[in-house]
Design a protein around this motif. Structure first.
Motif, PDB file in Angstrom:
ATOM      1  N   ILE A 360      36.021  54.877  46.104  1.00  0.00           N
ATOM      2  CA  ILE A 360      37.003  55.703  46.823  1.00  0.00           C
ATOM      3  C   ILE A 360      37.180  55.169  48.246  1.00  0.00           C
ATOM      4  CG2 ILE A 360      37.389  57.978  47.861  1.00  0.00           C
ATOM      5  CD1 ILE A 360      36.142  59.201  45.342  1.00  0.00           C
ATOM      6  N   GLY A 361      36.071  54.864  48.912  1.00  0.00           N
ATOM      7  CA  GLY A 361      36.139  54.346  50.272  1.00  0.00           C
ATOM      8  C   GLY A 361      36.732  52.957  50.366  1.00  0.00           C
ATOM      9  N   MET A 362      36.663  52.190  49.280  1.00  0.00           N
ATOM     10  CA  MET A 362      37.149  50.814  49.303  1.00  0.00           C
ATOM     11  C   MET A 362      38.583  50.664  48.823  1.00  0.00           C
ATOM     12  SD  MET A 362      33.808  48.876  47.715  1.00  0.00           S
ATOM     13  CE  MET A 362      34.492  47.230  47.956  1.00  0.00           C
ATOM     14  N   ARG A 363      39.145  51.679  48.183  1.00  0.00           N
ATOM     15  CA  ARG A 363      40.459  51.541  47.587  1.00  0.00           C
ATOM     16  C   ARG A 363      41.596  51.974  48.496  1.00  0.00           C
ATOM     17  NH1 ARG A 363      37.621  49.258  43.917  1.00  0.00           N
ATOM     18  NH2 ARG A 363      37.945  47.729  45.558  1.00  0.00           N
ATOM     19  N   SER A 364      41.290  52.263  49.773  1.00  0.00           N
ATOM     20  CA  SER A 364      42.336  52.551  50.751  1.00  0.00           C
ATOM     21  C   SER A 364      41.996  51.852  52.053  1.00  0.00           C
ATOM     22  CB  SER A 364      42.477  54.057  50.989  1.00  0.00           C
ATOM     23  OG  SER A 364      43.434  54.320  52.004  1.00  0.00           O
ATOM     24  N   SER A 365      43.037  51.483  52.811  1.00  0.00           N
ATOM     25  CA  SER A 365      42.829  50.760  54.061  1.00  0.00           C
ATOM     26  C   SER A 365      42.729  51.674  55.266  1.00  0.00           C
ATOM     27  CB  SER A 365      43.975  49.765  54.279  1.00  0.00           C
ATOM     28  OG  SER A 365      45.221  50.430  54.296  1.00  0.00           O
ATOM     29  N   SER A 366      42.875  52.987  55.101  1.00  0.00           N
ATOM     30  CA  SER A 366      42.810  53.918  56.232  1.00  0.00           C
ATOM     31  C   SER A 366      42.041  55.164  55.831  1.00  0.00           C
ATOM     32  CB  SER A 366      44.216  54.316  56.684  1.00  0.00           C
ATOM     33  OG  SER A 366      44.837  55.160  55.730  1.00  0.00           O
ATOM     34  N   SER A 367      41.534  55.875  56.840  1.00  0.00           N
ATOM     35  CA  SER A 367      40.817  57.114  56.536  1.00  0.00           C
ATOM     36  C   SER A 367      41.772  58.193  56.033  1.00  0.00           C
ATOM     37  CB  SER A 367      40.059  57.603  57.776  1.00  0.00           C
ATOM     38  OG  SER A 367      40.892  57.636  58.908  1.00  0.00           O
ATOM     39  N   GLY A 420      36.651  52.149  34.435  1.00  0.00           N
ATOM     40  CA  GLY A 420      35.816  51.587  35.493  1.00  0.00           C
ATOM     41  C   GLY A 420      36.248  50.177  35.834  1.00  0.00           C
ATOM     42  N   MET A 421      36.622  49.404  34.829  1.00  0.00           N
ATOM     43  CA  MET A 421      37.124  48.049  35.084  1.00  0.00           C
ATOM     44  C   MET A 421      38.442  48.099  35.854  1.00  0.00           C
ATOM     45  SD  MET A 421      35.052  45.690  34.028  1.00  0.00           S
ATOM     46  CE  MET A 421      36.151  44.268  34.003  1.00  0.00           C
ATOM     47  N   LEU A 422      39.313  49.044  35.515  1.00  0.00           N
ATOM     48  CA  LEU A 422      40.589  49.165  36.231  1.00  0.00           C
ATOM     49  C   LEU A 422      40.374  49.633  37.667  1.00  0.00           C
ATOM     50  CD1 LEU A 422      42.810  50.841  33.470  1.00  0.00           C
ATOM     51  CD2 LEU A 422      42.894  48.464  34.255  1.00  0.00           C
ATOM     52  N   ALA A 423      39.508  50.634  37.838  1.00  0.00           N
ATOM     53  CA  ALA A 423      39.263  51.172  39.177  1.00  0.00           C
ATOM     54  C   ALA A 423      38.549  50.172  40.071  1.00  0.00           C
ATOM     55  CB  ALA A 423      38.443  52.456  39.076  1.00  0.00           C
ATOM     56  N   GLY A 424      37.809  49.252  39.486  1.00  0.00           N
ATOM     57  CA  GLY A 424      37.021  48.311  40.263  1.00  0.00           C
ATOM     58  C   GLY A 424      37.783  47.109  40.763  1.00  0.00           C
ATOM     59  N   ARG A 425      39.064  46.993  40.412  1.00  0.00           N
ATOM     60  CA  ARG A 425      39.851  45.845  40.866  1.00  0.00           C
ATOM     61  C   ARG A 425      40.017  45.854  42.387  1.00  0.00           C
ATOM     62  NH1 ARG A 425      45.133  46.549  37.346  1.00  0.00           N
ATOM     63  NH2 ARG A 425      44.748  48.679  38.098  1.00  0.00           N
ATOM     64  N   ASP A 426      40.093  44.676  42.967  1.00  0.00           N
ATOM     65  CA  ASP A 426      40.190  44.521  44.421  1.00  0.00           C
ATOM     66  C   ASP A 426      41.622  44.773  44.874  1.00  0.00           C
ATOM     67  OD1 ASP A 426      39.706  43.961  47.050  1.00  0.00           O
ATOM     68  OD2 ASP A 426      39.697  41.785  46.798  1.00  0.00           O
ATOM     69  N   ARG A 427      41.968  46.050  45.058  1.00  0.00           N
ATOM     70  CA  ARG A 427      43.294  46.415  45.522  1.00  0.00           C
ATOM     71  C   ARG A 427      43.236  47.741  46.268  1.00  0.00           C
ATOM     72  NH1 ARG A 427      47.067  46.704  40.495  1.00  0.00           N
ATOM     73  NH2 ARG A 427      46.133  44.659  40.230  1.00  0.00           N
ATOM     74  N   ARG A 428      44.311  48.051  46.994  1.00  0.00           N
ATOM     75  CA  ARG A 428      44.388  49.280  47.785  1.00  0.00           C
ATOM     76  C   ARG A 428      45.553  50.124  47.282  1.00  0.00           C
ATOM     77  NH1 ARG A 428      40.592  46.810  48.601  1.00  0.00           N
ATOM     78  NH2 ARG A 428      39.622  46.087  50.551  1.00  0.00           N
ATOM     79  N   ILE A 429      45.403  51.438  47.404  1.00  0.00           N
ATOM     80  CA  ILE A 429      46.494  52.310  46.936  1.00  0.00           C
ATOM     81  C   ILE A 429      47.751  52.104  47.768  1.00  0.00           C
ATOM     82  CG2 ILE A 429      44.961  54.072  45.964  1.00  0.00           C
ATOM     83  CD1 ILE A 429      45.364  55.690  48.525  1.00  0.00           C
ATOM     84  N   GLU A 430      47.593  51.642  49.013  1.00  0.00           N
ATOM     85  CA  GLU A 430      48.772  51.385  49.836  1.00  0.00           C
ATOM     86  C   GLU A 430      49.628  50.260  49.272  1.00  0.00           C
ATOM     87  OE1 GLU A 430      45.814  53.409  52.424  1.00  0.00           O
ATOM     88  OE2 GLU A 430      45.722  51.730  51.019  1.00  0.00           O
ATOM     89  N   ASP A 431      49.024  49.379  48.459  1.00  0.00           N
ATOM     90  CA  ASP A 431      49.769  48.278  47.845  1.00  0.00           C
ATOM     91  C   ASP A 431      50.509  48.719  46.598  1.00  0.00           C
ATOM     92  OD1 ASP A 431      48.623  46.665  49.806  1.00  0.00           O
ATOM     93  OD2 ASP A 431      46.902  46.173  48.529  1.00  0.00           O
ATOM     94  N   GLU A 432      50.314  49.966  46.191  1.00  0.00           N
ATOM     95  CA  GLU A 432      50.917  50.441  44.927  1.00  0.00           C
ATOM     96  C   GLU A 432      52.000  51.482  45.183  1.00  0.00           C
ATOM     97  OE1 GLU A 432      47.038  49.856  42.034  1.00  0.00           O
ATOM     98  OE2 GLU A 432      47.379  51.818  42.953  1.00  0.00           O
ATOM     99  N   ARG A 433      52.545  51.498  46.415  1.00  0.00           N
ATOM    100  CA  ARG A 433      53.619  52.445  46.733  1.00  0.00           C
ATOM    101  C   ARG A 433      54.813  52.200  45.822  1.00  0.00           C
ATOM    102  NH1 ARG A 433      52.429  50.991  52.378  1.00  0.00           N
ATOM    103  NH2 ARG A 433      51.181  52.634  53.309  1.00  0.00           N
TER     104      ARG A 433
END
Length: 433
Positions: A360-367, A420-433
């Protein structure tokens, strides 16, 4: 929600000092170097995180230890007692979704402080309400405080320690596991030491929650304003909105969180009964559960550190689920003969929880993004987990054995691996707008 709306937990800035360059995913409030006061405040926040984590489960596990006495004392029906086992997940889902809005309005520190106060009040009141309705209402108050703490702790960690998300999530997860196992282990002997009154045995945990309020009071009193924010912490420059419900990563995390929570609640609620039905004594079955829960203390500290060093956390999710599959296979084939091994394996599998928090902490670039993601993942996840323990109980009752329930839980680990494999990918929710 603007990122500055949640910057009230950032350390004080030194106006005369030039801020260092931001690292990837780092908030401006955390990048500003502070003096001795800022370092002192950071230590207070760490103490607040640990104390808050210690209080996020005793309301549940202390009640489980004394449920028989509570039922007899309040004349509680079996149906209502069964409802009590589902109330925590429901409250976590309902109240947790409001946490980002409250944090935007009052600041995360103030909301966490209020949550600790709600836990203290609910735990102090519920043993002495004199009836089932009052007991449930006071429990809901405590659970509401736990719900906002659940959601906002990843936000606090991201805001204060953006470059130490793994270690701080590990510290938080370890303290949470410690509080869980501590309340389960000492509530009964502590009740006996207090004269045998179940009311005293439950109410004593309010004291720990009251202590947890103190560091957050200090943080709230030192609310600084972030650059580009007004004095009350309201942001003036908004970032593009993030549509959580359209993010595949957010949904994968939510399902992963829900499936791991299902497994954890089934383990806590039913594993001792599986051992007892296999001929293990009641005392040993309780110790086996304690061993399973205690595994989370060291592993919850190590796993987040490891996860943040990996570009893809999916293999960790699969490895933990594989331990669960091995544990379920053992419970099915030889529950008594290898009881200690199965307990250890289930304890390892339950560490999917700190992994989920770390992601959760790693999948977004802002608090601000972490706040939205944490609320969505935990609210949806806890709703997903609601039917699991009830379904396991129904299958056990109607089949007369543990074959079908264990097969169900083992089967659920397969989609847990996939998401878990999908959630573990190196990406941010901001990139999925």
């Amino acid at each position: 929600m603007a990122d500055e709306d949640l910057a009230t937990l950032g350390p004080d800035a030194e106006p005369a000092t030039t801020p260092r360059p931001l690292e990837s995913g780092e908030d401006a409030s955390a990048a500003r170097p502070g003096g001795g006061e800022a370092r002192w405040l950071s230590r207070i926040v760490i103490a607040g995180i640990v104390l808050a984590a210690l209080n996020l489960r005793p309301a549940i596990t202390s009640l489980g230890a004394l449920l028989k006495e509570v039922r007899e004392g309040l004349g509680m029906s079996g149906t209502v007692a069964g409802l009590l086992t589902s109330v925590p997940s429901l409250c976590f889902a309902v109240f947790g979704i409001a946490a980002p809005r409250l944090a935007r309005r009052f600041g995360p520190g103030a909301v966490v402080c209020g949550g600790m106060a709600a836990i203290a009040a609910g735990l102090a009141l519920r043993p002495f309400t004199g009836g089932t309705a009052g007991f449930l209402a006071a429990s809901a108050l405590a659970l509401a405080g736990i719900a906002v703490g659940n959601v906002l702790m990843p936000v606090v960690i991201k805001s204060w320690f953006p470059d130490r998300v793994g270690p701080m999530t590990g510290l938080y997860s370890m303290a949470l596991a410690l509080g869980t196992s501590l309340a389960a282990a000492v509530t009964v002997p502590m009740t006996a030491a207090l004269g045998g009154s179940w009311q005293s045995g439950l109410a004593v945990w309010a004291g720990l929650a009251a202590v947890a309020v103190l560091p957050w009071l200090a943080v709230v009193r030192r609310r600084p304003a972030a650059p580009g924010a007004s004095a009350d912490g309201a942001g003036t420059a908004a970032e593009p909105p993030v549509r959580i419900t359209s993010s595949p990563t957010a949904w994968a995390l939510a399902v992963f969180f829900g499936l791991q929570a299902t497994a954890a609640y089934v383990t806590m609620g039913w594993m001792p009964q599986i051992f007892r039905d296999a001929g293990v004594s009641a005392g040993t079955a309780g110790v086996l559960l304690a061993v399973t829960m205690a595994m989370g203390v060291p592993l919850s500290f190590v796993l987040p550190r490891l996860a943040t060093r990996m570009r893809h956390q999916g293999p960790l999710a699969v490895g933990l689920a594989a331990c669960g599959l091995a544990g379920y296979a053992g419970l099915w084939l030889a529950p008594a003969a290898g009881a200690w091994v199965w307990a250890l394996l289930m304890g390892i599998a339950n560490c999917s929880f700190p992994l989920a928090l770390t992601m959760i902490g790693m999948r977004s670039s802002s608090s601000a993004g972490v706040a939205k993601l944490s609320a969505f993942v935990q609210s949806v996840g806890y709703l997903i987990s609601l039917p699991g323990p009830l379904l396991v109980g129904a299958l056990y009752q109607h089949s007369g054995g543990w074959g079908l329930p264990i097969a169900l839980m083992a089967g659920l680990l397969v989609p847990q691996m996939a998401v878990g494999m999908l959630a573990g990918r190196d990406r941010r929710i901001e990139d999925e707008r």
